[in-house]
Design a protein around this motif. Structure first.
Motif, short mmCIF file in Angstrom:
data_model
loop_
_atom_site.label_atom_id
_atom_site.label_comp_id
_atom_site.label_asym_id
_atom_site.label_seq_id
_atom_site.Cartn_x
_atom_site.Cartn_y
_atom_site.Cartn_z
N ASN A 47 -23.62 20.23 9.87
CA ASN A 47 -22.77 19.86 11.31
C ASN A 47 -22.32 18.59 10.06
N TYR A 48 -23.04 18.09 9.27
CA TYR A 48 -22.33 16.90 8.80
C TYR A 48 -21.54 17.54 7.60
N LYS A 49 -21.96 18.83 6.99
CA LYS A 49 -20.75 19.44 5.83
C LYS A 49 -19.42 19.51 6.48
N GLU A 50 -20.00 19.68 7.75
CA GLU A 50 -17.90 19.85 8.49
C GLU A 50 -17.91 19.07 8.82
N MET A 51 -18.47 17.74 8.97
CA MET A 51 -17.58 16.78 10.12
C MET A 51 -17.18 16.16 8.42
N LEU A 52 -18.10 16.16 7.61
CA LEU A 52 -17.82 15.45 6.18
C LEU A 52 -15.99 15.75 5.56
N GLY A 53 -15.88 17.18 5.99
CA GLY A 53 -15.00 17.69 5.89
C GLY A 53 -13.91 17.38 6.23
N LEU A 54 -14.17 16.98 7.66
CA LEU A 54 -13.27 16.61 8.53
C LEU A 54 -12.14 15.29 7.89
N VAL A 55 -13.15 14.40 7.40
CA VAL A 55 -13.10 12.96 7.12
C VAL A 55 -12.49 13.24 6.05
N ASP A 56 -12.68 13.67 5.01
CA ASP A 56 -12.25 13.71 3.27
C ASP A 56 -10.58 14.61 3.85
N GLN A 57 -10.84 15.23 4.96
CA GLN A 57 -9.24 16.10 5.52
C GLN A 57 -8.66 15.08 5.81
N LEU A 58 -9.29 13.87 6.84
CA LEU A 58 -8.21 12.46 7.04
C LEU A 58 -7.56 11.39 5.95
N GLN A 59 -8.36 11.52 5.05
CA GLN A 59 -8.16 10.69 3.93
C GLN A 59 -7.12 10.82 3.07
N GLU A 60 -6.93 12.47 3.31
CA GLU A 60 -5.60 13.13 2.49
C GLU A 60 -4.83 12.72 3.01
N ARG A 61 -4.42 13.23 4.87
CA ARG A 61 -3.63 12.39 5.79
C ARG A 61 -2.64 11.17 4.75
N LEU A 62 -3.98 10.22 5.31
CA LEU A 62 -3.63 8.87 4.54
C LEU A 62 -3.03 8.37 3.97
N LYS A 63 -3.36 8.74 2.85
CA LYS A 63 -2.80 9.42 1.46
C LYS A 63 -1.70 9.73 1.81
N GLU A 64 -1.32 10.86 2.63
CA GLU A 64 0.55 11.44 2.68
C GLU A 64 0.92 10.39 3.02
N ALA A 65 0.29 8.81 3.80
CA ALA A 65 1.00 8.06 4.62
C ALA A 65 1.65 6.34 3.83
N THR A 66 1.12 7.13 2.76
CA THR A 66 1.73 5.39 1.66
C THR A 66 2.58 6.26 0.98
N PHE A 67 3.39 7.79 1.58
CA PHE A 67 4.86 7.70 0.64
C PHE A 67 5.27 7.05 0.77
N GLU A 68 6.40 6.49 -0.24
CA GLU A 68 7.80 5.22 -0.43
C GLU A 68 8.83 5.86 -0.36
N GLY A 69 8.86 7.21 -0.94
CA GLY A 69 10.51 7.31 -1.10
C GLY A 69 9.90 8.11 -2.65
N SER A 70 11.42 8.39 -3.37
CA SER A 70 11.65 8.64 -4.12
C SER A 70 11.41 7.86 -5.59
N ASP A 71 10.56 8.16 -6.63
CA ASP A 71 10.83 7.64 -7.90
C ASP A 71 11.75 6.56 -8.14
N ARG A 72 12.80 7.36 -7.51
CA ARG A 72 14.00 6.29 -8.26
C ARG A 72 13.59 5.28 -7.01
N LEU A 73 14.10 5.81 -5.69
CA LEU A 73 14.05 4.71 -4.80
C LEU A 73 13.39 3.08 -5.33
N VAL A 74 11.98 3.70 -6.05
CA VAL A 74 10.96 3.00 -5.96
C VAL A 74 11.21 2.03 -7.09
#
Length: 570
Positions: free
Chosen positions: A26-53
């Motif tokens: 269960n620990y291993k499976e939950m850790l996988g869900l937490v890792d997935q959460l961190q990846e999705r939070l990284k997606e939320a840091t997208f600020e637009g194209s390199d050109r606009l930045v």
């Protein structure tokens, strides 16, 4: 009167075997869900194209990478007394606004996630941090995403952020650079935007300060954020605030003007009076905002315990890391909520209320970071006894002016002829009545399932908890997917039998499979978090730290209980 547990209270002994195969899997499976959460939070840091930045930086703005900066400063440590993991090489505006030792609790970071036409986070970053020692709500536009324009989820998120700031009596600082409404989504933006402006006016009347720091072009609705704020700082040569830009002015009136003359910071500071302070650059603007907050003479209306203020509380005896092995990754598998409690409360000390009566519901008192709390947690379906127990416990917490923490893992109230005859509806109504009328602050965390009226009784979103967070394994809906599709299938077959119709089994199966997939998707934690039904999906290991921070925030208002009584089938 505020109750607390003395240090003489004995710790409750854990029964967890962290070496068992079940725990490890269960620990291993939950850790996988937490890792997935961190990846999705990284997606939320997208600020637009390199050109606009790159264009944003070329214009001399420092705001780029604001989401990455703030999220690096989220509460990631277990020590509430404010260590953070900010990357020292990144110096951004919010970093300068916050105190050196301040954490930042981001709220609704996944608003709009996986929704067509929406930006993840609603084109804003919002959360609570310390400014001059004062807990403040901070909201920042992300100008490199569609010019910081508001979409429909910007409005939904903004309404929840305003609600949190209002009920917790927080000054609100907004870092403004917005093109106003995304005109392609005007139907989902226009009306809620009016509500947001009205809320700023209500805050001002109530004495809740709002500060706007304008860094760039803020047009139309974007102009009303500073216009409705109590204190406005504009950056010389960069801030431009107007209801309609030069092209619209020319089209509507024939007048030819430039953006700086029409709405530049210098003009607003010298002629219109819209600006209260003219900052020479963005660092200067931040310093001016901090000076304003420092001069508020702001104090909490609630009195936090001395042991919290001085850090005189014990850490749990058991490692919060173990929560990943305790909470079931598969919500169909039950787990003992007491084991989570022992890894969250001070010294793992918990005084249970009616432990032998209504055992499927855990009720009792503890402290978290020295702050007294009443905890209600699920260990199974709710019967009448559990409902009666909860109602009395909520009443006691209101008598003692003690905040409530709800830990959800509930499929709902028990059904069946026997339980209807025993009055399960009356008992459940009393429970929901108590939650509805409770006056002390409450915080909800969904640890597993949160279904049906069980969600209501456990202070779900519509019951106005001060904060509501979810674990990455959790699900929230009217009932479980299999139960819902099964009920609909039974109803369909009964209707066909009564009307004499023959069911096409292939079509029925296709329909059932479609409904099951749809329901499964809509109960998923990322679906609900995307729509701001919670205030964020959290790593279960951070439960204690986040609760400690949120409880401190709750004490910006007076923590005082009240009368719970209503009819509710008494």
């Amino acid at each position: 009167m505020t109750t607390h547990l003395g240090h003489h209270s004995r710790p409750t002994k854990s029964k967890v075997n962290s070496k068992s195969p079940e725990y490890q899997a269960n620990y291993k499976e939950m850790l996988g869900l937490v890792d997935q959460l961190q990846e999705r939070l990284k997606e939320a840091t997208f600020e637009g194209s390199d050109r606009l930045v790159a264009l944003h930086h070329k214009r001399g703005h420092l705001l780029g990478n604001i989401t990455k900066t703030i999220r690096n400063r989220m509460i990631l440590c277990r020590d509430f007394h404010l260590v953070h993991t900010l990357q020292a090489t990144i110096v951004m505006l919010v970093e300068h606004l916050l105190d050196d030792d301040s954490p930042f609790l981001e709220l609704c970071p996944l608003a709009g996630y996986n929704q067509d036409g929406m930006t993840v986070g609603g084109s804003t970053v919002s959360g609570i941090g310390l400014v001059c020692g004062i807990e403040c709500m901070i909201t920042a536009n992300i100008p490199t995403l569609q010019g910081g324009a508001w979409n429909a989820m910007t409005m939904v998120k903004g309404a929840r952020i305003s609600e949190i700031a209002w009920y917790n009596r927080l000054p609100h600082i907004q870092l403004v650079q917005s093109a106003g409404a995304n005109l392609e989504q005007q139907a989902g933006v226009f009306h809620p935007a009016g509500n947001g402006f009205r809320h700023l006016a209500e805050r001002s009347k109530a004495g809740l300060p709002s500060v706007a720091i304008v860094f760039g072009n803020s047009t139309a609705g974007g102009a009303y954020i500073p216009g409705m704020s109590d204190y406005i700082v504009m950056v010389k040569g960069k801030a431009q605030v107007f209801l309609g830009g030069p092209p619209l002015v020319k089209m509507a009136t024939g007048e030819i003007t430039d953006a700086e003359s029409l709405g530049g910071a210098d003009m607003h500071s010298r002629k219109s009076g819209v600006s209260d302070q003219l900052a020479m650059d963005e660092y200067h603007a931040i310093a001016m905002a901090r000076e304003f907050v420092a001069g508020l003479n702001w104090t909490k209306q609630g009195q936090l315990p001395i042991r919290h203020l001085q850090g005189l509380f014990d850490q749990p005896l058991y490692d919060p890391e173990e929560i990943l092995g305790i909470v079931s990754a598969n919500i169909r598998i039950p787990f003992d909520a007491m084991e989570v409690i022992l890894r969250v409360v001070d010294g793992s000390r918990f005084t249970a209320f009616k432990p032998l009566y209504g055992p499927n519901l855990i009720c009792g008192w503890a402290t978290i970071h020295g702050i007294p709390v009443g905890i209600i947690a699920n260990n199974g379906v709710l019967f009448s006894a559990e409902s009666n127990k909860a109602t009395q416990f909520i009443q006691l917490c209101n008598m003692r002016d003690t905040p409530l923490v709800f830990l959800h893992n509930i499929t709902g109230f028990m059904i069946g002829k026997k339980y209807e005859e025993e009055g399960i509806i009356k008992a459940g109504a009393r429970f929901i009545n108590a939650v509805s009328n409770s006056q002390v602050p409450c915080i909800s965390i969904v640890m597993g399932a949160s279904y049906g009226a069980g969600n209501f009784a456990m202070a779900g979103r519509m019951y106005r908890p001060r904060f509501l967070f979810s674990y990455p394994n959790s699900k929230c809906s009217v009932m479980g997917t299999e139960q819902l599709t099964g009920v609909l299938d039974i109803t369909m077959r009964e209707s066909a039998r009564k009307s004499g119709r023959v069911i096409d089994e292939e079509i029925a199966k296709t329909h059932k499979d479609f409904l099951q997939a749809k329901t499964e998707n809509e109960s998923d934690v990322y679906w609900t978090s995307s729509r701001c039904i919670d205030d964020g999906v959290i790593d279960p290991r951070e439960t204690r730290t986040i609760l400690g921070f949120c409880l401190s925030v709750c004490y910006n208002t007076e923590v005082k209980g009240g009368n719970l009584y209503g009819v509710s089938r008494m």
